[in-house]
Scaffold this active site. Sequence first.
Site, PDB file in Angstrom:
ATOM      1  N   GLU A  55      15.775 -11.026 -29.320  1.00 24.68           N
ATOM      2  CA  GLU A  55      14.866 -10.158 -28.577  1.00 24.68           C
ATOM      3  C   GLU A  55      13.800 -10.943 -27.810  1.00 24.68           C
ATOM      4  OE1 GLU A  55      13.862  -6.022 -29.856  1.00 24.68           O
ATOM      5  OE2 GLU A  55      12.075  -7.060 -30.612  1.00 24.68           O
ATOM      6  N   LYS A  57      10.114 -10.300 -26.655  1.00 20.65           N
ATOM      7  CA  LYS A  57       8.984  -9.406 -26.940  1.00 20.65           C
ATOM      8  C   LYS A  57       7.693 -10.199 -26.773  1.00 20.65           C
ATOM      9  CE  LYS A  57       8.396  -8.140 -31.294  1.00 20.65           C
ATOM     10  NZ  LYS A  57       8.521  -7.367 -32.553  1.00 20.65           N
ATOM     11  N   LYS A 117      15.245  -1.909 -25.154  1.00 20.77           N
ATOM     12  CA  LYS A 117      14.433  -1.516 -26.302  1.00 20.77           C
ATOM     13  C   LYS A 117      13.188  -0.806 -25.768  1.00 20.77           C
ATOM     14  CE  LYS A 117      13.578  -2.425 -30.902  1.00 20.77           C
ATOM     15  NZ  LYS A 117      12.953  -3.698 -31.263  1.00 20.77           N
ATOM     16  N   GLU A 166      18.541   4.243 -34.185  1.00 21.36           N
ATOM     17  CA  GLU A 166      17.703   3.595 -35.188  1.00 21.36           C
ATOM     18  C   GLU A 166      17.195   4.591 -36.222  1.00 21.36           C
ATOM     19  OE1 GLU A 166      13.296   1.892 -35.046  1.00 21.36           O
ATOM     20  OE2 GLU A 166      14.709   0.575 -33.991  1.00 21.36           O
ATOM     21  N   ASN A 186      15.814   0.087 -39.323  1.00 23.12           N
ATOM     22  CA  ASN A 186      14.611  -0.706 -39.067  1.00 23.12           C
ATOM     23  C   ASN A 186      13.842  -0.894 -40.367  1.00 23.12           C
ATOM     24  OD1 ASN A 186      12.342  -1.965 -38.046  1.00 23.12           O
ATOM     25  ND2 ASN A 186      12.199  -0.631 -36.264  1.00 23.12           N
ATOM     26  N   GLU A 216      17.176  -4.390 -38.576  1.00 27.39           N
ATOM     27  CA  GLU A 216      16.143  -4.745 -37.607  1.00 27.39           C
ATOM     28  C   GLU A 216      14.826  -5.058 -38.308  1.00 27.39           C
ATOM     29  OE1 GLU A 216      15.787  -1.616 -34.652  1.00 27.39           O
ATOM     30  OE2 GLU A 216      17.739  -0.844 -35.257  1.00 27.39           O
ATOM     31  N   SER A 217      14.155  -6.098 -37.847  1.00 29.57           N
ATOM     32  CA  SER A 217      12.794  -6.466 -38.260  1.00 29.57           C
ATOM     33  C   SER A 217      12.762  -7.143 -39.633  1.00 29.57           C
ATOM     34  CB  SER A 217      11.858  -5.248 -38.291  1.00 29.57           C
ATOM     35  OG  SER A 217      11.797  -4.625 -37.025  1.00 29.57           O
TER      36      SER A 217
END
Length: 272
Positions: A55, A57, A117, A166, A186, A216-217
Site C-alpha cells: 500500500e 499511504k 482504497k 472488508e 481488517n 489487513e493491518s
Amino acid sequence: MDILNKIIENKKKEVAERKELYPIKLLESSIYFDSPTVSLKHYLQCKDRVGIIAEIKRKSPSKGNINPYVDVERTSIGYMQAGASALSILTDNTFFGGTNNDLTTAREYNYCPILRKDFIVDEYQIIEAKSIGADAILLLANVLTIEECKAFTNLAHQLGLEVLLETHTLNELEYYLPETDVLGINNRDLKTFTVDIERSLKLASHLPDSVVKVSESGIKTVDDILLLKENGFHGFLMGEQFMKHSKPEKACYELISNVQHALNLKTVSYEN
C-alpha cells in the site's frame, strides 16, 4: 463523533462536490474507462507470489504523517519489482493524504492489480475508480447496508472491477455474497483504530476454504504472514510497515524475500 463517522460525513460532502466538478460523462471519457482490468483475485492465488498487497499511504488519522512526500512512481514500481501481488492506493485526501492522481500514476507505470482504497458511499465513486485506472474497489461492511453492498458489487462487475469486501466482526461476515471476489478482514477497529491480528484468525474459521481471504493491518513479520497462511489467508494488505521507511519498496523486498525463504525451508522440511 468517532473517527470513522467523521470520515464518512466528510466523504459524502466530498462526493457531492466532485459530482458537480467531474460529471459522469467526463469520467466515462477517460482512456482507462474501456481498458481491460487485471484480476486481484487471480494474482492473490498465484503460486509464484506470497500475496502481499503493498500500500501507498501518506498519513492516517491514528499515526499522523507517515511518508507525506512518497514518490508514487518509484515506490509502486519498486513494490512490483519486489514481488508484491498487487498495489493498494489510498485516494482519500483529507484523512490519508492520497489523491486520485496517485492511483493514475501507479496505473501508468504498472501492469498489475490496483485496489482503490477509499470510503465508498456512492455509485459515483465506483465509476470514478474505473476512470482513474483501478482494477478493484474496497467496500466496507460497517458503513454500508447489505443491499448497498449488492448494488455496488453489481455495478463494479458491470464495469469490469473486482470487489474486496472488508469486514471486522462475525456479524459482518453475513455481507459475504457468492459474487464477492475477495473477502478482507481488517485487524484495525475503524472506530478506535486499535489493531489486533487475532481478529483475522478468529473470523477465518467461520469462512469456507473456497473464499479468497485477505488480512489487513497490523501485519509486521514473516511469522505473522506464515501464521495467516496456515489459517487460509491468500493476501496480506500492508502499508504502514513499509511506508514508515524512506524507501518503502526496499522494506517490501526484504520482507517478501524472507517470507519466500521461510516457505522454501518449510517445503524442504516436508519433503524430508
